[in-house]
Design a protein around this motif. Structure first.
Motif, mmCIF file in Angstrom:
data_model
loop_
_atom_site.group_PDB
_atom_site.id
_atom_site.type_symbol
_atom_site.label_atom_id
_atom_site.label_comp_id
_atom_site.label_asym_id
_atom_site.label_seq_id
_atom_site.Cartn_x
_atom_site.Cartn_y
_atom_site.Cartn_z
ATOM 1 N N GLU A 99 0.825 -1.202 -0.103
ATOM 2 C CA GLU A 99 -0.028 -0.080 0.050
ATOM 3 C C GLU A 99 0.713 1.296 0.052
ATOM 4 O OE1 GLU A 99 -3.027 -0.025 -0.481
ATOM 5 O OE2 GLU A 99 -2.929 -2.100 -0.881
ATOM 6 N N ILE A 103 0.757 4.197 -2.694
ATOM 7 C CA ILE A 103 0.712 5.738 -2.599
ATOM 8 C C ILE A 103 1.882 6.645 -3.071
ATOM 9 C CG2 ILE A 103 1.055 7.357 -0.874
ATOM 10 C CD1 ILE A 103 -0.094 5.118 1.477
ATOM 11 N N ARG A 130 5.566 13.172 -1.934
ATOM 12 C CA ARG A 130 6.166 11.739 -2.379
ATOM 13 C C ARG A 130 7.420 11.496 -1.348
ATOM 14 N NH1 ARG A 130 9.598 10.225 -6.389
ATOM 15 N NH2 ARG A 130 9.800 8.037 -6.756
ATOM 16 N N VAL A 133 6.423 9.313 1.745
ATOM 17 C CA VAL A 133 6.249 7.902 1.869
ATOM 18 C C VAL A 133 7.829 7.198 1.351
ATOM 19 C CG1 VAL A 133 5.489 7.866 -0.654
ATOM 20 C CG2 VAL A 133 4.734 6.214 0.732
ATOM 21 N N LEU A 174 0.794 12.637 4.775
ATOM 22 C CA LEU A 174 0.483 12.210 3.625
ATOM 23 C C LEU A 174 -1.104 12.364 3.474
ATOM 24 C CD1 LEU A 174 2.195 8.903 3.127
ATOM 25 C CD2 LEU A 174 2.369 11.008 1.443
ATOM 26 N N GLU A 175 -1.704 12.066 4.438
ATOM 27 C CA GLU A 175 -3.232 12.288 4.309
ATOM 28 C C GLU A 175 -3.521 13.464 4.082
ATOM 29 O OE1 GLU A 175 -5.710 10.834 7.456
ATOM 30 O OE2 GLU A 175 -7.348 10.848 6.177
ATOM 31 N N ALA A 178 -2.654 14.379 0.489
ATOM 32 C CA ALA A 178 -3.464 13.806 -0.537
ATOM 33 C C ALA A 178 -4.915 14.295 -0.631
ATOM 34 C CB ALA A 178 -3.790 12.190 -0.237
ATOM 35 N N ILE A 260 -5.294 6.865 -2.971
ATOM 36 C CA ILE A 260 -4.185 7.235 -1.908
ATOM 37 C C ILE A 260 -4.933 6.997 -0.576
ATOM 38 C CG2 ILE A 260 -2.487 8.981 -1.299
ATOM 39 C CD1 ILE A 260 -2.218 9.640 -4.116
ATOM 40 N N SER A 263 -5.624 3.845 0.665
ATOM 41 C CA SER A 263 -4.137 3.118 1.061
ATOM 42 C C SER A 263 -3.659 3.403 2.275
ATOM 43 C CB SER A 263 -3.282 3.228 -0.070
ATOM 44 O OG SER A 263 -3.634 2.761 -1.212
ATOM 45 N N ILE A 264 -4.115 4.744 2.630
ATOM 46 C CA ILE A 264 -3.568 5.233 3.845
ATOM 47 C C ILE A 264 -4.257 4.501 5.114
ATOM 48 C CG2 ILE A 264 -3.315 7.191 5.408
ATOM 49 C CD1 ILE A 264 -2.781 9.038 2.964
#
Lengths: 383, 317, 103
Positions: A99, A103, A130, A133, A174-175, A178, A260, A263-264
């Motif tokens: 996952e 992402i 990016r 991640v 990341l969230e 995103a 994305i 996946s998070i």
């Protein structure tokens, strides 16, 4: 008057060598001819000459971006052949890594897509995020790109409990980004102007040309191997299959961006429910003659591995069907009636990975004949 | 004798070739640096553009065998001559330009089109498919932005009542800058939009869209000829900014602060830099449009703004 | 109004995200798979590393009769470090090195 716009083998639009010959009338595309095979490396033949264990690392190198899913699929196939079941904890760690890879692949897609439509600021910002991640992958696997985590019968490293808070912090960042990009992709007027009603793949065409992955899901075809044929830990993890109705480039981007977020969610859940126990089981790698097929959902779509064993410690035949190969057929119907300005973004909308795609057949561009090249022949050319 | 010398000084040193290219390249460097920071990265040093052009100058001069070599080679030089001449017609140090001509607004409009035409000729003569597509796109783009550009200028002319740039600047020195006139605000916006198209910046960098047609008309150019094109492009940026500054921001004004006489050129540089930075911001917040969308945008929204401004100037007292 | 404008203007006054690499170093995390180090005293010459290396990057050094790693072929998978019975091969965090194409 029609004239030919050659795209490739070297062109700023393409990130890997491949040749597309567009016949153009003014700005309108009237014909497209796709010639594949520039990145052929003879990997399938090489796979049948190495032992099962060595092949894990060769499979990782079929594609740099989706390396974990390649090695996971390979390991799952061999585990099925050998009749072993990896421990539960290993399955969860594989899911986490896959996952994270999704992402990373989708953020990479977003950056390059923004570059294709001339939005360089979004390109830089997406690739900046990016990095988060990539750092997480480096933290748990020891490598930014090639994780080298999988082995037949499990994974080689454990996720340490002291890493979990760092991972959760990284996922929060990341969230946040995103969500920002999802908002931006749905509301920025220049993006909408460039991406809506462009490169439309209708639902019928998507089914007819056997499109896979985000390409099919953007055309409202609900296919996701993680849900349809659960493998590894995915049966126990809860997530939604993202679909969009429109089938244009915008929908393909939206599917990826919303994936994305899914996946998070999956990584968070997997980290929370990580079962305890060993991470690998020993496997006897002398596999009696048999054959098997395994499929997984790579970031770009459905990935199929076929392996035939012959009683020794090397496979007799390995066949890899990468998602890009499955999506090439839909390309022509997406280009039909478009303009030159649409070529880059429509091509990128299938997220092509030519390095994955070109493995066995060599097309002679002078005669147009396709022929299969043996590994020895390739070796001789190299020298 | 003095006149000849002063003419040569004007055209070659100040405000001609040397001054314009040095400042133009500096502005390009600032533009790239600011772009870098906007994209949350460091970006190249401000003098990077000098290094680039200097390096290109030292490279081998190649003319593709498929090219019409005369047109291909002469196009950048004519473009350079044209933009340098515009520099002479602009008020740089004072309201009085280095070269005076009657009805010079029309001359400037005409001269500003020459680099565009040279670019098309260079693209068509280069013998490559990308050059042809780039030139074809630039023709379309020229027909879209030029209309708006001229309409916006006509709005200013109607307001001031003179075709003379010196008169426009003099009028502003007496009655205040034209930007303060609310009736001309739409014209200014239309002007900046069309300048964005003229300078081929995002969202109107369609003729040189990198991912689509490599570098458009300039694809086959390399070495010193490409360096000349870069200088032309950067001087054009300066010239268009200076033109907008002269039309709307009152042109160069010499101030006296605490006994120090600050020359008008400092004011000119500040005003042009502000306009260049506005175009830099615009080019960093948008995606590139398609050529048909750009055409539609110019002939509807931008043209509407320019016509509105003209109407307001003519109707509202 | 373009949605990205506030972000762009904010970035203008923030410290750039880029790390000035050769001057500012970023320490890789614990467990990073960097350059391999061989402790020649601990090696018992079992040659397990040579058999397990998927890239065939390890060979026997003719002079010292100990394994030597050709970093030009090494893929940094870490199998040799894992399989070594005396832990003579370890992975360091070092990532700055070059190697010749020729062995």
């Amino acid at each position: 008057m029609t004239f030919v716009v050659p795209v490739g083998p070297q062109h700023p639009m393409l990130k890997e060598p491949e040749f597309f010959r567009f016949e153009v009338k003014g700005e309108e595309i009237v014909g497209v001819d796709i010639r594949l095979g520039y990145a052929h490396r003879g990997i399938e033949e090489a796979l049948s000459r190495r032992s099962y264990k060595h092949n894990v690392y060769l499979c990782e190198r079929i594609c740099g971006i989706c390396n974990v899913v390649h090695s996971t699929t390979y390991c799952q196939t061999v585990e099925q052949l050998a009749g072993v079941e990896p421990p539960e904890r290993a399955k969860y760690i594989r899911a986490i890594l896959m996952e994270l890879e999704r992402i990373h692949s989708h953020l990479l897609w977003l950056g390059v897509a923004a570059h294709q439509i001339g939005f360089n600021t979004l390109f830089m910002l997406a690739w900046r995020d990016r990095e988060y991640v990539m750092d997480l992958r480096e933290l748990i696997s020891g490598g930014r790109v090639h994780s080298a985590m999988n082995t037949i019968g499990g994974v080689r490293r454990d996720v340490r409990s002291e890493h979990v808070p760092t991972m959760l912090r990284g996922l929060d960042k990341l969230e946040q980004s995103a969500r920002y990009y999802t908002d931006l992709w749905g509301s920025d007027r220049t993006i909408l102007a460039r991406c809506t009603n462009v490169g439309v793949l209708s639902k019928d065409d998507a089914i007819k040309f056997c499109a896979v992955g985000p390409l099919a899901r953007a055309s409202d075809v609900k296919v996701d191997i993680r849900k349809d044929d659960p493998y590894g830990a995915y049966g126990a993890l809860s997530f939604n299959v993202i679909t969009e109705q429109e089938g244009d480039v915008w929908a393909k981007g939206m599917v990826r961006l919303r994936e994305i977020l899914e996946s998070i969610k999956i990584v968070r859940q997997a980290l929370k429910e990580l079962p305890s126990g060993p991470v690998r089981t020993p496997v006897e790698l002398k596999i009696p003659p048999n054959e098997t097929v395994e499929r997984t959902e790579a970031p770009r779509g459905e990935l199929i591995y076929y392996i035939r064993s012959n009683g020794t410690d090397t496979p007799e035949r390995v066949r890899v069907r990468t998602p890009t190969y499955g999506n090439f057929a839909s390309m022509k119907s997406m280009f039909a009636g478009g303009t030159v300005a649409e070529i880059p973004i429509v091509m990128w909308s299938i997220d092509p990975c030519f390095g994955c795609n070109d493995r066995i057949t060599l097309v002679d561009s002078h005669t147009g004949k396709a022929r299969v090249v043996s590994f020895d022949e390739l070796r001789r050319w190299k020298k | 004798m003095m006149e000849v010398l002063s003419f040569f000084f004007n055209s070659l040193v100040f405000p001609g070739l040397l001054f314009a290219s040095l400042i133009g390249l500096l502005y390009a460097g600032i533009d790239r640096k600011v772009t870098g920071h906007m994209q949350h990265r460091i970006g190249p040093p401000i003098w990077q553009e000098y290094l680039d052009v200097g390096k290109l100058m030292g490279k081998e001069d190649i003319t593709p065998s498929a090219a019409q070599s005369l047109v291909f080679n002469v196009a950048p030089l004519i473009a350079l001559g044209a933009v340098t001449t515009v520099m002479l017609l602009l008020p740089v140090n004072s309201a009085q330009p280095a070269l005076t001509a009657v009805a010079d607004l029309i001359v400037i409009i005409y001269l500003l089109n020459i680099p565009a035409i040279c670019l098309m000729l260079g693209g068509y003569s280069s013998g490559g498919p990308f050059g042809s597509v780039g030139a074809a796109r630039y023709v379309v783009q020229l027909f879209s932005y030029e209309f708006v550009f001229i309409l916006a200028i006509i709005a200013v002319i109607a307001r001031v009542g003179s075709l003379d740039l010196t008169a426009v600047v003099g009028y502003q020195a007496q009655r205040g800058w034209l930007i303060l006139d609310l009736r001309l605000i739409p014209a200014l916006i239309a002007m900046i939009i069309s300048a964005q198209g003229k300078l081929m910046r995002v969202p109107f960098d369609i003729p040189e869209a990198e991912t689509e047609i490599v570098h458009g008309a300039l694809t086959e150019y390399s070495g010193p000829k490409l360096a000349i094109w870069r200088i032309v492009y950067n001087i054009e940026t300066l010239v268009v900014a200076g033109f907008i500054a002269a039309l709307f921001l009152g042109g160069p004004v010499a101030y006296t602060i605490g006994g120090f006489q600050i020359p008008g050129v400092a004011d000119f540089l500040i005003k042009t830099l502000i306009i260049v930075l506005i175009t830099t911001i615009l080019r960093n917040i948008m995606a590139r449009l398609r050529i048909d969308q750009a055409l539609k945008f110019y002939w509807t929204f931008a043209a509407f703004l320019a016509v509105l401004s003209l109407m307001l100037v003519l109707v509202v007292p | 109004m373009p949605r990205i404008l506030p972000q762009v203007l904010r970035n203008l006054f923030r410290k750039p995200f880029t790390v000035k690499y050769p001057y500012v170093k970023v320490e890789p995390p614990e467990g990073y798979r960097g350059r391999l180090a061989i402790n020649k005293e601990r090696c018992i010459r079992c040659w397990l590393c040579i058999h397990t290396c998927p890239a065939r990057a390890i060979s026997v050094d003719k002079e010292t009769k100990r394994p030597s790693i050709w970093l030009g072929r090494c893929t940094f998978c870490g199998e040799c470090a894992e399989v070594c019975p005396t832990k003579a091969i370890t992975m360091t965090k070092e990532f700055e090195y070059t190697t010749l194409y020729e062995k």
